[in-house]
Design a protein around this motif. Sequence first.
Motif, mmCIF file in Angstrom:
data_model
loop_
_atom_site.group_PDB
_atom_site.id
_atom_site.type_symbol
_atom_site.label_atom_id
_atom_site.label_comp_id
_atom_site.label_asym_id
_atom_site.label_seq_id
_atom_site.Cartn_x
_atom_site.Cartn_y
_atom_site.Cartn_z
ATOM 1 N N MET A 1 40.262 46.450 38.737
ATOM 2 C CA MET A 1 39.882 45.340 37.972
ATOM 3 C C MET A 1 38.472 45.766 36.625
ATOM 4 O O MET A 1 38.514 47.049 37.227
ATOM 5 C CB MET A 1 39.141 44.756 39.762
ATOM 6 N N GLN A 2 38.847 44.179 36.170
ATOM 7 C CA GLN A 2 38.001 44.650 34.973
ATOM 8 C C GLN A 2 37.018 43.398 34.868
ATOM 9 O O GLN A 2 37.447 41.824 34.799
ATOM 10 C CB GLN A 2 38.163 44.904 34.108
ATOM 11 N N GLN A 3 35.655 43.666 34.887
ATOM 12 C CA GLN A 3 34.950 42.439 34.931
ATOM 13 C C GLN A 3 34.818 42.377 33.517
ATOM 14 O O GLN A 3 34.329 42.470 32.637
ATOM 15 C CB GLN A 3 33.539 43.146 35.730
ATOM 16 N N THR A 4 35.207 40.582 33.606
ATOM 17 C CA THR A 4 34.982 39.785 32.257
ATOM 18 C C THR A 4 34.189 39.230 31.877
ATOM 19 O O THR A 4 33.647 38.253 31.615
ATOM 20 C CB THR A 4 35.883 39.101 32.182
ATOM 21 N N MET B 1 36.415 31.826 46.457
ATOM 22 C CA MET B 1 36.541 32.525 45.547
ATOM 23 C C MET B 1 38.307 32.023 44.755
ATOM 24 O O MET B 1 38.628 30.775 45.913
ATOM 25 C CB MET B 1 37.536 33.883 45.861
ATOM 26 N N HIS B 2 38.795 31.857 43.996
ATOM 27 C CA HIS B 2 39.520 31.449 43.445
ATOM 28 C C HIS B 2 40.040 32.593 42.227
ATOM 29 O O HIS B 2 40.051 33.256 41.812
ATOM 30 C CB HIS B 2 38.887 29.912 42.291
ATOM 31 N N LEU B 3 41.955 32.425 42.589
ATOM 32 C CA LEU B 3 42.938 32.689 42.003
ATOM 33 C C LEU B 3 43.763 32.490 40.851
ATOM 34 O O LEU B 3 43.938 31.443 41.730
ATOM 35 C CB LEU B 3 43.739 34.346 43.153
ATOM 36 N N THR B 4 43.810 33.606 39.968
ATOM 37 C CA THR B 4 44.684 32.024 38.428
ATOM 38 C C THR B 4 45.532 33.251 38.239
ATOM 39 O O THR B 4 44.895 34.855 37.663
ATOM 40 C CB THR B 4 44.029 32.202 37.577
ATOM 41 N N GLY C 1 30.018 34.203 41.134
ATOM 42 C CA GLY C 1 30.047 33.951 39.749
ATOM 43 C C GLY C 1 30.577 35.115 38.853
ATOM 44 O O GLY C 1 31.062 35.101 38.040
ATOM 45 N N ALA C 2 31.280 36.694 39.597
ATOM 46 C CA ALA C 2 31.106 36.922 38.779
ATOM 47 C C ALA C 2 33.025 37.363 38.676
ATOM 48 O O ALA C 2 33.469 36.646 39.334
ATOM 49 C CB ALA C 2 31.873 38.428 39.556
ATOM 50 N N GLU C 3 33.601 37.154 37.356
ATOM 51 C CA GLU C 3 34.994 37.549 37.067
ATOM 52 C C GLU C 3 35.352 38.668 36.718
ATOM 53 O O GLU C 3 34.640 39.312 35.878
ATOM 54 C CB GLU C 3 34.751 36.126 36.187
ATOM 55 N N PHE C 4 36.686 38.498 37.366
ATOM 56 C CA PHE C 4 37.591 39.858 37.267
ATOM 57 C C PHE C 4 38.923 39.835 36.527
ATOM 58 O O PHE C 4 39.425 38.368 37.083
ATOM 59 C CB PHE C 4 37.552 40.884 38.425
ATOM 60 N N THR C 5 39.480 40.445 36.452
ATOM 61 C CA THR C 5 41.114 40.318 35.446
ATOM 62 C C THR C 5 41.820 42.071 36.732
ATOM 63 O O THR C 5 40.841 42.665 36.215
ATOM 64 C CB THR C 5 41.194 41.102 33.693
#
Length: 173
Positions: free
Chosen positions: A68-71, A1-4, A22-26
């Motif tokens: 969280m919102q999936q983007t 996992m990678h956090l920005t 592969g899922a990305e969230f904010t």
Amino acid sequence: MHLTFLHDPRGECVTVIRRADGAEFTLSSYSRKHRVPHDLAHAVTERELGMPDGIFGCIAAGVVFESMQQTAGKKRHDAKVRSARVLKAPNSIGISEAITSVIHEAVEKDRVTPYARIREMWGVTQPDPCPYPDADLDRATETLRELSHRWQANSDPLVFPWPKRLQAAGAGR
């Protein structure tokens, strides 16, 4: 996992989470009153203390919190079931919240590592002695302090790698 961690124009922080699947969230942070975002304090505390089942270890295992919102990425057909399964397993979210709050406050107020207060918070939720030696607590506090300075010094995104080993149990398949 990678956090920005990104500076939000409203004075908040937005964390972009890219999971291994592969899922990305904010994840929006509501910590405008703090110099350093509370979500960053969680990430640092959990990583430096090796908590696989704190907030971010649970997210790595598939938990999707309401904030969280999936983007991007494919939404899992079993996302809610997977989240529930991970959260039903024993986890350290409560103790992570307690210890993170103490370390976060020390950094916010430019204080030294509050060993006694951390051990006290541990004892409120756990019957066994606090497993974190002073050196680990110092590392968490100093890492957060360093990242706090970087966060405040410029508006560049703060990239924060998450170790694969820090993932909560209970995800199954």
